[in-house]
Design an enzyme around this catalytic site. Structure first.
Site, PDB file in Angstrom:
ATOM      1  N   ARG A  37       0.839  -1.209   0.000  1.00 57.05           N
ATOM      2  CA  ARG A  37       0.000   0.000   0.000  1.00 57.05           C
ATOM      3  C   ARG A  37       0.869   1.252   0.000  1.00 57.05           C
ATOM      4  O   ARG A  37       0.550   2.250  -0.633  1.00 57.05           O
ATOM      5  CB  ARG A  37      -0.952  -0.003   1.214  1.00 57.05           C
ATOM      6  CG  ARG A  37      -1.737   1.285   1.363  1.00 57.05           C
ATOM      7  CD  ARG A  37      -2.970   1.200   2.274  1.00 57.05           C
ATOM      8  NE  ARG A  37      -2.816   0.316   3.409  1.00 57.05           N
ATOM      9  CZ  ARG A  37      -2.066   0.571   4.497  1.00 57.05           C
ATOM     10  NH1 ARG A  37      -1.400   1.702   4.597  1.00 57.05           N
ATOM     11  NH2 ARG A  37      -1.986  -0.311   5.482  1.00 57.05           N
ATOM     12  N   TYR A  68     -17.908  16.628 -14.873  1.00 58.79           N
ATOM     13  CA  TYR A  68     -18.293  15.219 -14.777  1.00 58.79           C
ATOM     14  C   TYR A  68     -19.265  15.038 -13.601  1.00 58.79           C
ATOM     15  O   TYR A  68     -18.999  15.501 -12.480  1.00 58.79           O
ATOM     16  CB  TYR A  68     -17.019  14.394 -14.571  1.00 58.79           C
ATOM     17  CG  TYR A  68     -17.265  12.935 -14.357  1.00 58.79           C
ATOM     18  CD1 TYR A  68     -17.710  12.134 -15.400  1.00 58.79           C
ATOM     19  CD2 TYR A  68     -17.059  12.347 -13.114  1.00 58.79           C
ATOM     20  CE1 TYR A  68     -17.938  10.776 -15.205  1.00 58.79           C
ATOM     21  CE2 TYR A  68     -17.276  10.999 -12.915  1.00 58.79           C
ATOM     22  CZ  TYR A  68     -17.723  10.224 -13.967  1.00 58.79           C
ATOM     23  OH  TYR A  68     -17.948   8.889 -13.777  1.00 58.79           O
ATOM     24  N   ASP A  76      -9.344  18.774 -14.374  1.00 58.11           N
ATOM     25  CA  ASP A  76      -9.596  17.385 -14.753  1.00 58.11           C
ATOM     26  C   ASP A  76      -9.234  17.267 -16.233  1.00 58.11           C
ATOM     27  O   ASP A  76      -9.929  17.790 -17.099  1.00 58.11           O
ATOM     28  CB  ASP A  76     -11.069  17.053 -14.501  1.00 58.11           C
ATOM     29  CG  ASP A  76     -11.405  15.591 -14.812  1.00 58.11           C
ATOM     30  OD1 ASP A  76     -10.701  14.974 -15.643  1.00 58.11           O
ATOM     31  OD2 ASP A  76     -12.386  15.086 -14.241  1.00 58.11           O
ATOM     32  N   LYS A 100     -10.057   6.169 -18.900  1.00 55.77           N
ATOM     33  CA  LYS A 100     -10.502   6.608 -20.220  1.00 55.77           C
ATOM     34  C   LYS A 100      -9.340   6.540 -21.216  1.00 55.77           C
ATOM     35  O   LYS A 100      -8.848   5.463 -21.501  1.00 55.77           O
ATOM     36  CB  LYS A 100     -11.125   7.998 -20.099  1.00 55.77           C
ATOM     37  CG  LYS A 100     -12.073   8.158 -18.889  1.00 55.77           C
ATOM     38  CD  LYS A 100     -13.298   7.281 -18.958  1.00 55.77           C
ATOM     39  CE  LYS A 100     -14.096   7.219 -17.664  1.00 55.77           C
ATOM     40  NZ  LYS A 100     -14.421   8.472 -17.019  1.00 55.77           N
TER      41      LYS A 100
END
Ligand SMILES: *Cc1c(COP(=O)(O)O)cnc(C)c1O
Length: 386
Positions: free
Chosen positions: A52, A105, A178, A203
Protein backbone atom coordinates in the site's frame (compact mmCIF):
# COMPACT_ATOMS: atom_id res chain seq x y z
CA UNK A 1 19.26 7.75 -18.58
CA UNK A 2 16.79 10.54 -17.95
CA UNK A 3 14.35 11.37 -20.70
CA UNK A 4 13.60 14.93 -19.63
CA UNK A 5 14.61 16.41 -22.98
CA UNK A 6 12.81 13.86 -25.09
CA UNK A 7 9.52 14.31 -26.86
CA UNK A 8 6.15 13.21 -25.58
CA UNK A 9 6.01 9.76 -27.17
CA UNK A 10 9.58 8.90 -26.25
CA UNK A 11 8.82 9.75 -22.64
CA UNK A 12 5.51 7.86 -22.77
CA UNK A 13 7.39 4.75 -23.88
CA UNK A 14 10.54 5.00 -21.78
CA UNK A 15 10.05 6.92 -18.53
CA UNK A 16 9.67 4.47 -15.66
CA UNK A 17 10.28 1.56 -18.05
CA UNK A 18 13.94 0.69 -17.41
CA UNK A 19 14.56 -2.95 -18.26
CA UNK A 20 14.74 -5.46 -15.44
CA UNK A 21 18.36 -5.54 -14.16
CA UNK A 22 18.32 -9.22 -13.21
CA UNK A 23 16.87 -10.71 -16.41
CA UNK A 24 17.13 -7.95 -19.02
CA UNK A 25 13.39 -8.22 -19.65
CA UNK A 26 12.60 -5.19 -21.80
CA UNK A 27 9.14 -4.85 -20.30
CA UNK A 28 9.35 -4.42 -16.52
CA UNK A 29 7.55 -7.20 -14.68
CA UNK A 30 4.31 -6.72 -12.77
CA UNK A 31 5.22 -6.71 -9.10
CA UNK A 32 2.42 -8.52 -7.29
CA UNK A 33 4.23 -8.97 -4.00
CA UNK A 34 2.47 -7.23 -1.13
CA UNK A 35 5.56 -7.19 1.06
CA UNK A 36 9.34 -6.88 0.73
CA UNK A 37 12.10 -8.75 2.52
CA UNK A 38 14.23 -6.59 4.80
CA UNK A 39 18.00 -7.13 5.21
CA UNK A 40 17.76 -6.45 8.92
CA UNK A 41 15.02 -4.50 10.62
CA UNK A 42 14.17 -1.37 8.67
CA UNK A 43 16.93 -2.06 6.14
CA UNK A 44 15.02 -1.94 2.85
CA UNK A 45 16.52 -2.88 -0.52
CA UNK A 46 14.68 -0.52 -2.85
CA UNK A 47 12.78 1.56 -0.33
CA UNK A 48 9.85 -0.85 -0.58
CA UNK A 49 8.25 -2.18 2.55
CA UNK A 50 4.53 -2.90 2.07
CA UNK A 51 2.42 -2.70 -1.09
CA UNK A 52 0.00 0.00 0.00
CA UNK A 53 2.89 2.32 0.76
CA UNK A 54 4.86 1.58 -2.39
CA UNK A 55 4.97 -0.81 -5.31
CA UNK A 56 7.48 -0.74 -8.21
CA UNK A 57 4.80 -1.19 -10.88
CA UNK A 58 2.75 1.67 -9.45
CA UNK A 59 5.92 3.76 -9.27
CA UNK A 60 6.57 3.14 -12.97
CA UNK A 61 3.13 4.47 -13.83
CA UNK A 62 3.52 7.43 -11.48
CA UNK A 63 6.85 8.42 -13.04
CA UNK A 64 5.38 8.10 -16.53
CA UNK A 65 2.34 10.25 -15.63
CA UNK A 66 4.40 12.88 -13.91
CA UNK A 67 6.75 13.20 -16.87
CA UNK A 68 3.91 13.46 -19.40
CA UNK A 69 2.14 16.23 -17.48
CA UNK A 70 5.42 18.12 -16.99
CA UNK A 71 5.11 17.63 -13.23
CA UNK A 72 7.34 16.38 -10.44
CA UNK A 73 4.84 14.17 -8.60
CA UNK A 74 2.08 11.77 -9.60
CA UNK A 75 -0.08 9.48 -7.47
CA UNK A 76 -2.06 6.62 -8.92
CA UNK A 77 -5.38 5.52 -7.44
CA UNK A 78 -7.96 2.79 -7.80
CA UNK A 79 -10.28 5.09 -9.79
CA UNK A 80 -10.60 8.65 -11.00
CA UNK A 81 -13.00 9.42 -8.17
CA UNK A 82 -10.64 7.88 -5.60
CA UNK A 83 -7.95 10.23 -6.92
CA UNK A 84 -10.28 13.23 -6.66
CA UNK A 85 -11.33 12.18 -3.17
CA UNK A 86 -7.74 11.92 -1.95
CA UNK A 87 -6.85 15.29 -3.44
CA UNK A 88 -9.87 17.04 -1.96
CA UNK A 89 -9.28 15.51 1.46
CA UNK A 90 -5.68 16.63 1.32
CA UNK A 91 -6.72 20.20 0.49
CA UNK A 92 -10.06 20.89 2.19
CA UNK A 93 -11.11 21.38 5.80
CA UNK A 94 -14.67 21.67 7.16
CA UNK A 95 -16.09 25.06 6.25
CA UNK A 96 -14.14 25.30 2.98
CA UNK A 97 -15.80 25.84 -0.38
CA UNK A 98 -15.36 24.43 -3.88
CA UNK A 99 -16.23 26.37 -7.02
CA UNK A 100 -16.67 24.29 -10.16
CA UNK A 101 -17.83 24.59 -13.73
CA UNK A 102 -21.50 23.89 -14.33
CA UNK A 103 -20.95 20.95 -16.62
CA UNK A 104 -18.19 19.00 -14.90
CA UNK A 105 -18.29 15.22 -14.78
CA UNK A 106 -21.41 14.24 -12.85
CA UNK A 107 -19.51 11.96 -10.47
CA UNK A 108 -17.22 14.82 -9.43
CA UNK A 109 -20.23 16.96 -8.61
CA UNK A 110 -21.83 14.08 -6.70
CA UNK A 111 -18.61 13.47 -4.74
CA UNK A 112 -18.35 17.06 -3.57
CA UNK A 113 -22.07 17.61 -3.02
CA UNK A 114 -23.01 14.37 -1.32
CA UNK A 115 -19.82 13.04 0.30
CA UNK A 116 -17.94 16.26 1.10
CA UNK A 117 -21.23 18.05 1.76
CA UNK A 118 -21.63 15.91 4.87
CA UNK A 119 -18.28 17.23 6.08
CA UNK A 120 -19.32 20.89 5.79
CA UNK A 121 -17.75 21.55 2.42
CA UNK A 122 -19.73 24.07 0.37
CA UNK A 123 -20.20 23.77 -3.38
CA UNK A 124 -21.07 26.36 -6.01
CA UNK A 125 -21.32 25.62 -9.72
CA UNK A 126 -20.82 28.41 -12.22
CA UNK A 127 -20.62 29.24 -15.92
CA UNK A 128 -16.86 29.39 -16.38
CA UNK A 129 -16.68 31.51 -19.51
CA UNK A 130 -17.77 34.59 -17.56
CA UNK A 131 -14.45 35.53 -15.97
CA UNK A 132 -15.89 38.38 -13.89
CA UNK A 133 -18.56 36.07 -12.49
CA UNK A 134 -15.85 33.58 -11.54
CA UNK A 135 -13.86 36.33 -9.84
CA UNK A 136 -16.95 37.48 -7.94
CA UNK A 137 -17.89 33.93 -6.93
CA UNK A 138 -14.36 33.19 -5.72
CA UNK A 139 -14.54 36.27 -3.52
CA UNK A 140 -18.08 35.78 -2.23
CA UNK A 141 -17.62 32.08 -1.44
CA UNK A 142 -13.98 32.32 -0.36
CA UNK A 143 -13.47 29.15 -2.39
CA UNK A 144 -10.38 27.14 -1.55
CA UNK A 145 -10.55 25.20 -4.85
CA UNK A 146 -11.49 26.16 -8.40
CA UNK A 147 -12.27 22.95 -10.31
CA UNK A 148 -12.06 23.07 -14.10
CA UNK A 149 -12.75 20.49 -16.76
CA UNK A 150 -11.94 21.32 -20.36
CA UNK A 151 -13.23 20.14 -22.76
CA UNK A 152 -16.21 19.57 -20.51
CA UNK A 153 -18.57 16.66 -20.43
CA UNK A 154 -20.82 16.33 -22.36
CA UNK A 155 -21.07 19.76 -24.00
CA UNK A 156 -17.36 20.18 -24.85
CA UNK A 157 -17.17 23.67 -23.40
CA UNK A 158 -13.66 25.05 -23.49
CA UNK A 159 -12.34 26.89 -20.46
CA UNK A 160 -9.43 29.30 -20.55
CA UNK A 161 -7.14 27.62 -18.03
CA UNK A 162 -4.44 30.32 -18.04
CA UNK A 163 -6.90 33.18 -17.56
CA UNK A 164 -8.86 31.46 -14.80
CA UNK A 165 -5.67 30.34 -13.06
CA UNK A 166 -4.70 34.02 -12.79
CA UNK A 167 -8.11 34.94 -11.41
CA UNK A 168 -8.09 32.04 -8.94
CA UNK A 169 -4.56 32.63 -7.75
CA UNK A 170 -5.32 36.28 -7.12
CA UNK A 171 -8.16 35.06 -4.90
CA UNK A 172 -5.93 32.53 -3.14
CA UNK A 173 -7.65 29.46 -4.62
CA UNK A 174 -6.03 26.28 -5.82
CA UNK A 175 -6.70 25.44 -9.49
CA UNK A 176 -7.47 21.82 -10.30
CA UNK A 177 -7.96 20.68 -13.90
CA UNK A 178 -9.60 17.39 -14.75
CA UNK A 179 -7.57 16.55 -17.87
CA UNK A 180 -9.33 13.26 -18.64
CA UNK A 181 -10.88 14.33 -21.95
CA UNK A 182 -7.82 16.08 -23.38
CA UNK A 183 -5.04 13.91 -21.90
CA UNK A 184 -1.53 15.34 -21.44
CA UNK A 185 -0.86 14.75 -25.13
CA UNK A 186 -3.44 17.33 -26.19
CA UNK A 187 -3.29 19.71 -23.23
CA UNK A 188 -0.81 20.60 -20.50
CA UNK A 189 -2.74 22.29 -17.69
CA UNK A 190 0.25 22.75 -15.37
CA UNK A 191 2.12 24.68 -18.07
CA UNK A 192 -1.02 26.83 -18.46
CA UNK A 193 -0.90 27.74 -14.76
CA UNK A 194 -3.02 25.09 -13.04
CA UNK A 195 -1.78 23.72 -9.72
CA UNK A 196 -3.05 20.15 -9.94
CA UNK A 197 -4.17 17.79 -12.70
CA UNK A 198 -6.52 14.91 -12.02
CA UNK A 199 -7.29 12.03 -14.34
CA UNK A 200 -9.63 9.19 -14.75
CA UNK A 201 -6.99 6.95 -16.33
CA UNK A 202 -9.91 4.60 -17.04
CA UNK A 203 -10.50 6.61 -20.22
CA UNK A 204 -7.87 7.61 -22.80
CA UNK A 205 -4.77 6.92 -20.72
CA UNK A 206 -5.63 3.25 -20.18
CA UNK A 207 -7.28 3.51 -23.57
CA UNK A 208 -8.66 -0.01 -23.96
CA UNK A 209 -11.70 -0.07 -21.64
CA UNK A 210 -10.12 -2.76 -19.49
CA UNK A 211 -8.85 -1.01 -16.38
CA UNK A 212 -10.31 1.49 -13.88
CA UNK A 213 -7.89 3.99 -12.41
CA UNK A 214 -7.17 7.58 -11.53
CA UNK A 215 -4.30 9.94 -10.82
CA UNK A 216 -3.36 13.19 -9.14
CA UNK A 217 -0.42 14.97 -10.80
CA UNK A 218 1.27 18.09 -9.45
CA UNK A 219 4.55 19.89 -8.82
CA UNK A 220 3.99 21.47 -5.40
CA UNK A 221 6.14 19.48 -2.96
CA UNK A 222 4.14 20.33 0.16
CA UNK A 223 0.79 19.44 -1.38
CA UNK A 224 2.30 16.34 -2.98
CA UNK A 225 3.38 15.15 0.45
CA UNK A 226 -0.20 15.48 1.70
CA UNK A 227 -1.68 13.68 -1.32
CA UNK A 228 0.93 10.95 -0.94
CA UNK A 229 0.01 10.59 2.71
CA UNK A 230 -3.67 10.19 1.80
CA UNK A 231 -2.78 7.61 -0.83
CA UNK A 232 -0.87 5.65 1.79
CA UNK A 233 -3.03 6.23 4.86
CA UNK A 234 -6.49 6.03 3.28
CA UNK A 235 -5.26 3.38 0.88
CA UNK A 236 -7.24 3.77 -2.38
CA UNK A 237 -4.15 2.72 -4.35
CA UNK A 238 -4.13 1.22 -7.83
CA UNK A 239 -3.35 -2.50 -7.88
CA UNK A 240 -0.19 -3.70 -9.66
CA UNK A 241 -1.92 -5.23 -12.69
CA UNK A 242 -4.12 -2.15 -13.07
CA UNK A 243 -1.06 0.09 -12.92
CA UNK A 244 0.74 -2.09 -15.46
CA UNK A 245 -2.18 -2.09 -17.91
CA UNK A 246 -2.45 1.67 -17.61
CA UNK A 247 1.26 2.08 -18.28
CA UNK A 248 0.96 -0.12 -21.35
CA UNK A 249 -1.97 1.92 -22.64
CA UNK A 250 -0.14 5.20 -22.17
CA UNK A 251 2.72 4.09 -24.42
CA UNK A 252 0.43 4.45 -27.45
CA UNK A 253 -1.43 7.54 -26.23
CA UNK A 254 -0.09 9.95 -28.81
CA UNK A 255 -0.90 7.85 -31.87
CA UNK A 256 -4.30 6.99 -30.47
CA UNK A 257 -5.17 10.63 -29.72
CA UNK A 258 -4.14 11.70 -33.21
CA UNK A 259 -6.50 9.15 -34.72
CA UNK A 260 -9.31 9.76 -32.21
CA UNK A 261 -9.08 13.47 -33.02
CA UNK A 262 -9.01 13.03 -36.79
CA UNK A 263 -12.00 10.70 -36.81
CA UNK A 264 -14.04 12.80 -34.37
CA UNK A 265 -13.33 15.85 -36.51
CA UNK A 266 -14.57 14.02 -39.61
CA UNK A 267 -17.75 12.91 -37.83
CA UNK A 268 -18.42 16.34 -36.39
CA UNK A 269 -18.06 17.94 -39.84
CA UNK A 270 -20.38 15.37 -41.39
CA UNK A 271 -23.01 15.78 -38.66
CA UNK A 272 -23.03 19.57 -38.71
CA UNK A 273 -25.79 20.72 -41.02
CA UNK A 274 -27.54 17.32 -41.12
CA UNK A 275 -31.30 17.90 -41.11
CA UNK A 276 -31.88 15.65 -38.08
CA UNK A 277 -29.19 17.41 -35.99
CA UNK A 278 -29.74 20.84 -34.46
CA UNK A 279 -26.31 21.23 -32.95
CA UNK A 280 -22.91 19.57 -32.90
CA UNK A 281 -20.67 20.17 -29.91
CA UNK A 282 -17.07 19.69 -31.07
CA UNK A 283 -14.32 22.23 -30.36
CA UNK A 284 -12.68 21.51 -33.72
CA UNK A 285 -15.61 23.06 -35.58
CA UNK A 286 -15.18 26.79 -36.30
CA UNK A 287 -18.82 27.20 -35.23
CA UNK A 288 -17.95 26.02 -31.70
CA UNK A 289 -17.75 29.01 -29.33
CA UNK A 290 -14.53 27.67 -27.81
CA UNK A 291 -12.83 26.88 -31.13
CA UNK A 292 -10.17 29.63 -31.13
CA UNK A 293 -9.35 29.06 -27.47
CA UNK A 294 -9.12 25.30 -27.97
CA UNK A 295 -6.83 25.85 -30.96
CA UNK A 296 -4.50 27.86 -28.71
CA UNK A 297 -4.74 25.72 -25.61
CA UNK A 298 -4.78 22.23 -27.14
CA UNK A 299 -2.65 20.38 -29.67
CA UNK A 300 -5.79 18.96 -31.32
CA UNK A 301 -9.47 18.78 -30.46
CA UNK A 302 -9.85 15.25 -29.13
CA UNK A 303 -12.10 12.29 -29.73
CA UNK A 304 -15.31 13.33 -27.95
CA UNK A 305 -18.30 15.06 -29.47
CA UNK A 306 -21.94 15.54 -28.65
CA UNK A 307 -24.93 16.29 -30.80
CA UNK A 308 -28.42 17.53 -30.21
CA UNK A 309 -31.18 15.83 -32.17
CA UNK A 310 -33.91 17.87 -33.83
CA UNK A 311 -36.52 15.32 -32.78
CA UNK A 312 -35.76 15.72 -29.05
CA UNK A 313 -35.60 12.87 -26.57
CA UNK A 314 -37.37 10.30 -28.74
CA UNK A 315 -35.00 10.91 -31.65
CA UNK A 316 -31.96 10.91 -29.36
CA UNK A 317 -32.92 7.54 -27.91
CA UNK A 318 -33.67 6.07 -31.34
CA UNK A 319 -30.41 7.38 -32.77
CA UNK A 320 -28.35 5.93 -29.90
CA UNK A 321 -30.10 2.58 -30.08
CA UNK A 322 -29.91 2.48 -33.90
CA UNK A 323 -26.11 2.64 -34.07
CA UNK A 324 -24.40 -0.64 -34.90
CA UNK A 325 -20.65 0.00 -34.81
CA UNK A 326 -20.93 2.32 -31.79
CA UNK A 327 -21.85 0.37 -28.65
CA UNK A 328 -24.35 1.87 -26.24
CA UNK A 329 -22.31 2.06 -23.06
CA UNK A 330 -21.05 4.33 -20.30
CA UNK A 331 -17.45 5.53 -20.38
CA UNK A 332 -15.22 6.78 -23.17
CA UNK A 333 -11.69 6.89 -24.47
CA UNK A 334 -11.30 3.26 -25.55
CA UNK A 335 -10.30 1.94 -28.96
CA UNK A 336 -13.95 1.04 -29.62
CA UNK A 337 -16.55 3.69 -30.37
CA UNK A 338 -19.21 4.25 -27.74
CA UNK A 339 -22.48 6.14 -27.67
CA UNK A 340 -23.92 7.49 -24.46
CA UNK A 341 -27.24 9.11 -23.59
CA UNK A 342 -26.05 11.49 -20.86
CA UNK A 343 -29.41 12.43 -19.33
CA UNK A 344 -30.14 8.79 -18.46
CA UNK A 345 -26.61 7.40 -18.24
CA UNK A 346 -23.45 9.32 -17.29
CA UNK A 347 -25.35 12.37 -16.06
CA UNK A 348 -28.29 10.68 -14.35
CA UNK A 349 -26.74 11.62 -10.99
CA UNK A 350 -27.04 15.36 -11.75
CA UNK A 351 -30.67 15.35 -12.87
CA UNK A 352 -32.50 18.15 -11.13
CA UNK A 353 -29.28 20.13 -10.52
CA UNK A 354 -27.71 22.97 -12.50
CA UNK A 355 -25.66 20.33 -14.31
CA UNK A 356 -28.67 18.58 -15.84
CA UNK A 357 -28.14 17.67 -19.50
CA UNK A 358 -30.81 18.07 -22.19
CA UNK A 359 -32.56 14.82 -23.09
CA UNK A 360 -32.01 15.61 -26.78
CA UNK A 361 -28.22 15.32 -26.42
CA UNK A 362 -26.16 12.28 -27.39
CA UNK A 363 -22.44 11.90 -26.66
CA UNK A 364 -20.06 9.96 -28.89
CA UNK A 365 -16.66 8.61 -27.93
CA UNK A 366 -15.09 8.16 -31.34
CA UNK A 367 -12.87 5.09 -31.41
CA UNK A 368 -10.16 3.83 -33.71
CA UNK A 369 -12.27 1.85 -36.19
CA UNK A 370 -12.16 2.86 -39.86
CA UNK A 371 -13.67 6.32 -40.07
CA UNK A 372 -15.71 5.32 -43.15
CA UNK A 373 -17.48 2.69 -41.05
CA UNK A 374 -18.16 5.20 -38.29
CA UNK A 375 -19.53 7.76 -40.75
CA UNK A 376 -21.75 5.16 -42.41
CA UNK A 377 -23.03 4.01 -39.03
CA UNK A 378 -23.99 7.50 -37.90
CA UNK A 379 -25.66 8.20 -41.25
CA UNK A 380 -27.71 5.01 -41.25
CA UNK A 381 -28.98 5.62 -37.73
CA UNK A 382 -29.89 9.24 -38.54
CA UNK A 383 -31.61 8.14 -41.77
CA UNK A 384 -33.81 5.77 -39.82
CA UNK A 385 -35.18 8.65 -37.73
CA UNK A 386 -37.38 9.50 -40.74
C1 LIG B 1 -14.85 8.90 -15.75
C2 LIG B 1 -14.48 10.28 -15.31
C3 LIG B 1 -14.15 10.55 -13.99
C4 LIG B 1 -14.24 9.50 -12.89
O1 LIG B 1 -13.31 8.52 -13.07
P1 LIG B 1 -13.52 6.97 -12.62
O2 LIG B 1 -12.28 6.32 -13.09
O3 LIG B 1 -14.77 6.48 -13.28
O4 LIG B 1 -13.67 6.98 -11.14
C5 LIG B 1 -13.75 11.84 -13.66
N1 LIG B 1 -13.70 12.81 -14.59
C6 LIG B 1 -14.02 12.60 -15.87
C7 LIG B 1 -13.94 13.70 -16.85
C8 LIG B 1 -14.43 11.33 -16.28
O5 LIG B 1 -14.75 11.12 -17.56
Amino acid sequence: MTHDDHGFSTRAIHVGQEFDPTTGAVIPPVHFSTTYAQDGIGNLRGGYEYGRGGNPTRDSLQRQLSSLEGATHAFSFASGLAAEDALLRAVLRPGDHVLMGNDVYGGTHRLVRRIFGDWQIGLTTIELDDREAVRAALTSTGARVLWLETPSNPLMKITDVAALADVAHAAGALVVVDNTFATPYLQQPLALGADVVVHSTTKYLGGHSDVIGGAVVLSDDALAEKVGFHQFAAGAVSGPLDAWLTTRGIKTLAVRMDRHSASAHALASALEGHAAVTRVYYPGLPSHPGHDLAARQMRDFGGMLSLELAGGAAAARAFAEGLEVFSLAESLGGVESLVNYPSEMTHASVRGTALEVSDAVIRLSVGLEDVEDLLADVRQSLARLG
